[in-house]
Design a protein around this motif. Structure first.
Motif, PDB file in Angstrom:
ATOM      1  N   UNK A   1       1.136  -0.948  -0.088  1.00 40.45           N
ATOM      2  CA  UNK A   1       0.056  -0.068   0.215  1.00 40.45           C
ATOM      3  C   UNK A   1       0.934   1.299   0.186  1.00 40.45           C
ATOM      4  N   UNK A   2       1.695   0.993   1.065  1.00 34.31           N
ATOM      5  CA  UNK A   2       3.034   2.380   0.367  1.00 34.31           C
ATOM      6  C   UNK A   2       3.917   2.794  -0.564  1.00 34.31           C
ATOM      7  N   UNK A   3       3.839   1.740  -0.894  1.00 36.04           N
ATOM      8  CA  UNK A   3       4.808   1.394  -2.759  1.00 36.04           C
ATOM      9  C   UNK A   3       3.162   2.367  -3.777  1.00 36.04           C
ATOM     10  N   UNK A   4       2.049   1.407  -3.478  1.00 41.81           N
ATOM     11  CA  UNK A   4       1.088   2.615  -4.449  1.00 41.81           C
ATOM     12  C   UNK A   4       0.983   3.413  -4.256  1.00 41.81           C
ATOM     13  N   UNK A   5       0.918   4.156  -2.971  1.00 41.28           N
ATOM     14  CA  UNK A   5       0.944   5.157  -2.664  1.00 41.28           C
ATOM     15  C   UNK A   5       1.682   6.218  -3.370  1.00 41.28           C
ATOM     16  N   UNK A   6       3.263   6.145  -2.905  1.00 42.28           N
ATOM     17  CA  UNK A   6       3.977   7.009  -3.218  1.00 42.28           C
ATOM     18  C   UNK A   6       4.256   6.848  -4.659  1.00 42.28           C
ATOM     19  N   UNK A   7       4.035   6.302  -5.729  1.00 48.26           N
ATOM     20  CA  UNK A   7       4.312   5.375  -6.611  1.00 48.26           C
ATOM     21  C   UNK A   7       3.146   7.041  -7.670  1.00 48.26           C
ATOM     22  N   UNK A   8       2.247   6.875  -6.398  1.00 45.85           N
ATOM     23  CA  UNK A   8       1.161   7.585  -7.375  1.00 45.85           C
ATOM     24  C   UNK A   8       1.505   8.986  -7.112  1.00 45.85           C
ATOM     25  N   UNK A   9       2.325   9.684  -6.104  1.00 47.63           N
ATOM     26  CA  UNK A   9       2.596  10.462  -5.948  1.00 47.63           C
ATOM     27  C   UNK A   9       3.814  10.804  -6.829  1.00 47.63           C
ATOM     28  N   UNK A  10       4.533  10.178  -6.933  1.00 51.42           N
ATOM     29  CA  UNK A  10       6.039  10.400  -7.944  1.00 51.42           C
ATOM     30  C   UNK A  10       5.265  10.625  -9.575  1.00 51.42           C
ATOM     31  N   UNK A  11       3.950  10.269 -10.144  1.00 52.94           N
ATOM     32  CA  UNK A  11       3.384  10.342 -11.384  1.00 52.94           C
ATOM     33  C   UNK A  11       3.202  11.585 -11.444  1.00 52.94           C
ATOM     34  N   UNK A  12       2.609  12.098 -10.060  1.00 57.29           N
ATOM     35  CA  UNK A  12       2.061  13.434 -10.055  1.00 57.29           C
ATOM     36  C   UNK A  12       2.881  14.874  -9.534  1.00 57.29           C
ATOM     37  N   UNK A  13       4.266  14.058  -9.147  1.00 54.56           N
ATOM     38  CA  UNK A  13       5.555  15.196  -9.128  1.00 54.56           C
ATOM     39  C   UNK A  13       5.926  15.003 -10.172  1.00 54.56           C
ATOM     40  N   UNK A  14       6.047  13.686 -11.761  1.00 53.24           N
ATOM     41  CA  UNK A  14       6.352  14.144 -12.783  1.00 53.24           C
ATOM     42  C   UNK A  14       5.194  15.000 -13.828  1.00 53.24           C
ATOM     43  N   UNK A  15       4.063  14.600 -13.647  1.00 58.50           N
ATOM     44  CA  UNK A  15       3.128  15.617 -14.644  1.00 58.50           C
ATOM     45  C   UNK A  15       3.223  17.339 -13.852  1.00 58.50           C
ATOM     46  N   UNK A  16       4.075  17.659 -12.482  1.00 58.60           N
ATOM     47  CA  UNK A  16       4.258  19.039 -12.265  1.00 58.60           C
ATOM     48  C   UNK A  16       5.741  19.509 -13.166  1.00 58.60           C
ATOM     49  N   UNK A  17       6.301  18.695 -12.881  1.00 57.49           N
ATOM     50  CA  UNK A  17       7.383  18.653 -13.255  1.00 57.49           C
ATOM     51  C   UNK A  17       7.102  19.077 -15.377  1.00 57.49           C
ATOM     52  N   UNK A  18       6.815  18.133 -15.903  1.00 58.29           N
ATOM     53  CA  UNK A  18       6.561  18.309 -17.164  1.00 58.29           C
ATOM     54  C   UNK A  18       5.985  19.804 -17.544  1.00 58.29           C
ATOM     55  N   UNK A  19       5.172  20.186 -16.626  1.00 66.01           N
ATOM     56  CA  UNK A  19       3.897  21.363 -16.509  1.00 66.01           C
ATOM     57  C   UNK A  19       5.269  22.530 -17.222  1.00 66.01           C
ATOM     58  N   UNK A  20       6.149  22.436 -15.172  1.00 70.42           N
ATOM     59  CA  UNK A  20       7.058  23.782 -15.095  1.00 70.42           C
ATOM     60  C   UNK A  20       7.918  23.413 -16.824  1.00 70.42           C
ATOM     61  N   UNK A  21       8.278  22.857 -17.266  1.00 74.77           N
ATOM     62  CA  UNK A  21       9.256  23.320 -18.086  1.00 74.77           C
ATOM     63  C   UNK A  21       8.323  23.269 -19.149  1.00 74.77           C
ATOM     64  N   UNK A  22       7.435  22.979 -19.310  1.00 71.30           N
ATOM     65  CA  UNK A  22       6.707  23.372 -20.436  1.00 71.30           C
ATOM     66  C   UNK A  22       6.337  25.213 -20.251  1.00 71.30           C
ATOM     67  N   UNK A  23       5.995  25.400 -18.938  1.00 71.58           N
ATOM     68  CA  UNK A  23       5.865  27.039 -19.110  1.00 71.58           C
ATOM     69  C   UNK A  23       7.000  27.725 -18.960  1.00 71.58           C
ATOM     70  N   UNK A  24       8.016  27.237 -18.169  1.00 69.51           N
ATOM     71  CA  UNK A  24       9.178  27.998 -18.443  1.00 69.51           C
ATOM     72  C   UNK A  24       9.640  28.448 -19.549  1.00 69.51           C
ATOM     73  N   UNK A  25       9.017  27.790 -21.368  1.00 67.04           N
ATOM     74  CA  UNK A  25       9.824  27.507 -22.273  1.00 67.04           C
ATOM     75  C   UNK A  25       8.783  29.072 -23.277  1.00 67.04           C
ATOM     76  N   UNK A  26       6.978  28.820 -22.101  1.00 68.92           N
ATOM     77  CA  UNK A  26       6.505  29.528 -22.803  1.00 68.92           C
ATOM     78  C   UNK A  26       6.465  30.995 -21.987  1.00 68.92           C
ATOM     79  N   UNK A  27       7.256  30.962 -21.054  1.00 71.40           N
ATOM     80  CA  UNK A  27       7.713  32.220 -20.386  1.00 71.40           C
ATOM     81  C   UNK A  27       8.464  33.232 -21.180  1.00 71.40           C
ATOM     82  N   UNK A  28       9.921  32.284 -21.892  1.00 70.64           N
ATOM     83  CA  UNK A  28      10.512  33.017 -23.225  1.00 70.64           C
ATOM     84  C   UNK A  28      10.014  33.540 -24.495  1.00 70.64           C
ATOM     85  N   UNK A  29       8.749  33.236 -24.677  1.00 68.78           N
ATOM     86  CA  UNK A  29       8.124  33.426 -25.765  1.00 68.78           C
ATOM     87  C   UNK A  29       7.730  35.016 -25.167  1.00 68.78           C
TER      88      UNK A  29
END
Length: 732
Positions: free
Chosen positions: A10-38
């Motif tokens: 159960x702990x591993x499932x919860x932490x893996x789900x949290x890692x998925x959330x973090x990975x999506x947030x990081x992708x949004x940060x990278x995309x946002x940084x590029x938009x700010x350049x424009x």
């Protein structure tokens, strides 16, 4: 508990789900940084402001895109609810990773940077001093993970809160034991690795994990004493005397990353420089700072730094010849001696000649139809006063000009009132003034000064009188002088002479902080060159006196720090190794006992390593067999020999069907290298070929230097060491 335990699952499932959330947030940060350049390109601001903003946005976007793939967090802190102990973090939970990740700049972070103040508890909290932490969790990731959440294979909780005392170091639950990054091997010999603060198998697995390729960061495994050094303030200079395997290089690089995080504006302005002993070493450590989110940090050798600033190439350094471009050892030793600083100062300032103004000695300065006369005695006093002030040579030259003009200005104002700036510039540029300054305080180039010193026995004798003896002066002179300084091939030792003169002419631009690795091999003149670049900054000095192999290697840190201009730096010993196994350290300590250095014996917390000493009549055959055996394990294999044996060892391996790369090819499974370039590198399995030859090899030198080189070789192994020899071992 077993990996199949429901609580662990159960702990591993919860932490893996949290890692998925973090990975999506990081992708949004990278995309946002590029938009700010424009959008930043259309910002309403002055041209200069828009350009600065654009550079910063592009730099941020580039850094975000270049982040290496991998797990986004390696630990977690659960703080207790008591505000008296946990403060503002009471009741909070933080995942700790290599970079801050958030869904929105104003939102609480999903992952906190390992350098953030709150993260310090991850490295420092203990059962004796919990620092408000109830539970410290470590995560186990599959080897080589690129950040897939499924690669999270284990976790381990350490309970630190008072309510858990008496239940064992981890309390009653120990999630993930035996289900670690290496697949959960329970068959290692001896007791598990004992970390200073906790018996953590995930921590041990990460530290001991086999490696191939460049050095990794240690953000997940920093120990408390290492953390103290990493988080030392920017104004603090520190010298780390580190035994092999204590992580001194990693500490220096992580301190650089910490300072870049803590003082971004200042370090962006004045810079941070990493200095290593050679390009191979710099390649080996090159991926550590990018993995920690810091790109664009300059990494160089002091020789390349000098050559780059002077715009010159270098020769082959210490060799067997005596002409420009190469030095025999005798010449190199003299050139690296601190006394050369005085010789060079004399040679430079010998060019200042107050009597060179001409027969009359007076100076006549035109002012329209009028002429001003500056008496010879006044000119002589001006030059003498400037010399006494000891400014940089180029500054002194301009001071002479300025004071001559001021003398004329004072008399002109008595006659006709205040003078304008345009008038002052006209007088300053007057041909007689320029000719006078050129005559008495001529321009000087470092290459010209040093070339004259090394080619003209009379000039050298005058500058070195009372400083160098006749034999030392003879060693310095070029046997085959170039036609002019412009065609000279400069040796590695010449570079420090050139830099000394360049520093006398004009102070170089400095850095706010320098990290200097393998510093024990620096000469006094190299230290002076580095010190000029750290005159208004701080340094992290890393080294091990026992590994000093140059003719001028330091015998104690105080003298070296004085040459660096940092005598106040504290010397901090690291003696407990985490990488080199106990059996290997014990063998190395036998060599250490024969070295004339005040260094305490090393010790290791690893009991899982292996040492094999193989005496044989056929060294090449036994070397091949040792490599074959090493290849049955995971990790890298380094075959270290004397320089004279490299070719035949590589050929023997090739004939046996084993591909062996040279040291420049990072990531190869098997590498054959000389003992001379092994310093700073690590291999899971090392085969040390004929130690007696390594200790006696030309360039190993006397005074214990050959044994020090052997000491370096024996301590490159982080799992297994095979010593193959036919001759008697020099440490028996």
């Amino acid at each position: 508990m077993t990996p199949a335990d429901p609580a662990l699952a159960a702990s591993l499932r919860g932490e893996r789900a949290y890692h998925d959330l973090c990975r999506a947030a990081l992708a949004a940060m990278i995309d946002g940084a590029q938009r700010h350049v424009v959008t930043g390109e259309d910002v309403s601001a002055s041209g200069a402001d828009a350009e600065v903003l654009g550079r910063r946005l592009r730099s941020l976007a580039k850094e975000m895109r270049e982040l290496p793939e991998g797990p986004l967090f390696f630990g977690r802190l659960d703080f207790g609810r008591d505000a008296r102990t946990a403060g503002d973090h009471a009741g909070q939970r933080y995942h700790v990773g290599r970079r801050r990740i958030t869904e929105h700049p104003a939102a609480p972070p999903l992952v906190v940077d390992w350098r953030a103040p709150v993260s310090r508890a991850f490295y420092q909290a203990s059962a004796r001093d919990p620092q408000g932490v109830e539970v410290r969790r470590r995560f186990g990731w599959a080897p080589g993970s690129r950040g897939e959440s499924a690669d999270l294979t284990g976790l381990e909780d350490e309970h630190l809160g008072k309510e858990h005392l008496g239940k064992g170091r981890y309390g009653e639950e120990r999630l993930g034991e035996g289900h670690l990054r290496d697949g959960g091997s329970e068959g290692s010999e001896g007791e598990p690795f004992q970390a200073p603060r906790a018996r953590s198998r995930i921590l041990a697995s990460e530290i001991e994990r086999p490696r191939v390729g460049p050095m990794r960061d240690i953000a997940a495994t920093i120990q408390p004493d290492q953390d103290d050094l990493v988080r030392a303030g920017l104004a603090v200079s520190v010298c780390v005397q580190g035994a092999p395997g204590t992580g001194k290089t990693a500490v220096g690089l992580h301190r650089a990353a910490y300072l870049l995080y803590t003082h971004p504006q200042r370090l962006r302005r004045s810079g941070l420089l990493i200095l290593g002993p050679n390009p191979t070493f710099l390649s080996y450590i090159s991926q550590v700072l990018p993995a920690l989110g810091e790109t664009g940090v300059r990494q160089s050798t002091i020789g390349n730094e000098i050559a780059h600033e002077l715009g010159i190439g270098i020769g082959i350094g210490i060799g067997t010849g005596t002409g420009p471009g190469e030095d025999d050892e005798r010449a190199a030793v003299v050139k690296h001696d601190a006394r050369m600083a005085e010789v060079l100062r004399r040679a430079l300032y010998a060019r200042v000649d107050p009597a060179a103004a001409g027969e009359s000695g007076d100076l006549t300065v035109p002012d329209g139809s009028y002429h001003w006369r500056v008496p010879a005695h006044t000119l002589g006093r001006i030059v003498a006063d400037v010399r006494a002030e000891e400014p940089p040579y180029a500054v002194g030259r301009e001071r002479v000009r300025t004071r001559v003009v001021r003398y004329v200005q004072e008399r002109a104002e008595r006659r006709a009132g205040p003078r304008t700036n345009a008038w002052l510039q006209k007088v300053s540029r007057a041909r007689p003034v320029g000719a006078y300054v050129d005559a008495v305080w001529p321009r000087a180039r470092p290459q010209e000064v040093v070339a004259e010193l090394l080619t003209d026995p009379a000039a050298l004798a005058a500058a070195a009188d009372g400083v160098l003896d006749a034999d030392e002066q003879k060693a310095l002179l070029w046997a085959r002088p170039p036609r002019s300084w412009k065609s000279a091939r400069w040796s590695a030792a010449d570079l420090v002479l050139l830099d000394e003169v360049a520093g006398l002419i004009e102070h170089p631009a400095g850095y706010s902080h320098l990290v200097i690795d393998e510093a024990q091999d620096l000469s006094p003149m190299e230290c002076r060159a580095i010190g000029r670049r750290a005159a208004f900054g701080s340094v992290t000095v890393l080294g091990d006196l026992a590994q000093g192999t140059t003719p001028w290697a330091a015998r104690e840190w105080g003298e070296l720090l004085a040459h660096l201009g940092k005598p106040e730096a504290s010397v901090v010993p690291l003696t407990t190794g985490f990488r080199v196994p106990e059996a290997v350290v014990a063998l190395a300590n036998r060599v250490l006992a024969r070295l004339d250095v005040a260094v305490p014996p090393g010790r290791s917390l690893r009991t899982d390593g292996e040492l094999r000493i193989r005496r044989t009549d056929d060294v090449l055959h036994e070397t091949v067999e040792s490599v074959r055996r090493a290849l049955t394990y995971e990790g890298s294999v380094g075959v270290i020999t004397a320089g004279t044996d490299v070719v035949r060892v590589r050929e023997a391996l090739g004939a046996a069907g084993i591909e062996a790369a040279d040291v420049d090819r990072l990531g190869a499974r098997v590498t054959v290298l000389t003992a001379a370039v092994a310093k700073g590198l690590e291999y899971d399995h090392v085969v040390a070929v004929e130690p007696a030859t390594i200790a006696e090899e030309r360039g190993g030198g006397g005074g214990g230097r050959g044994l020090r080189r052997l000491y370096v070789v024996l301590t490159r192994a982080v799992s297994r060491l095979d010593v193959v020899h036919a001759r008697p071992l020099p440490f028996e």
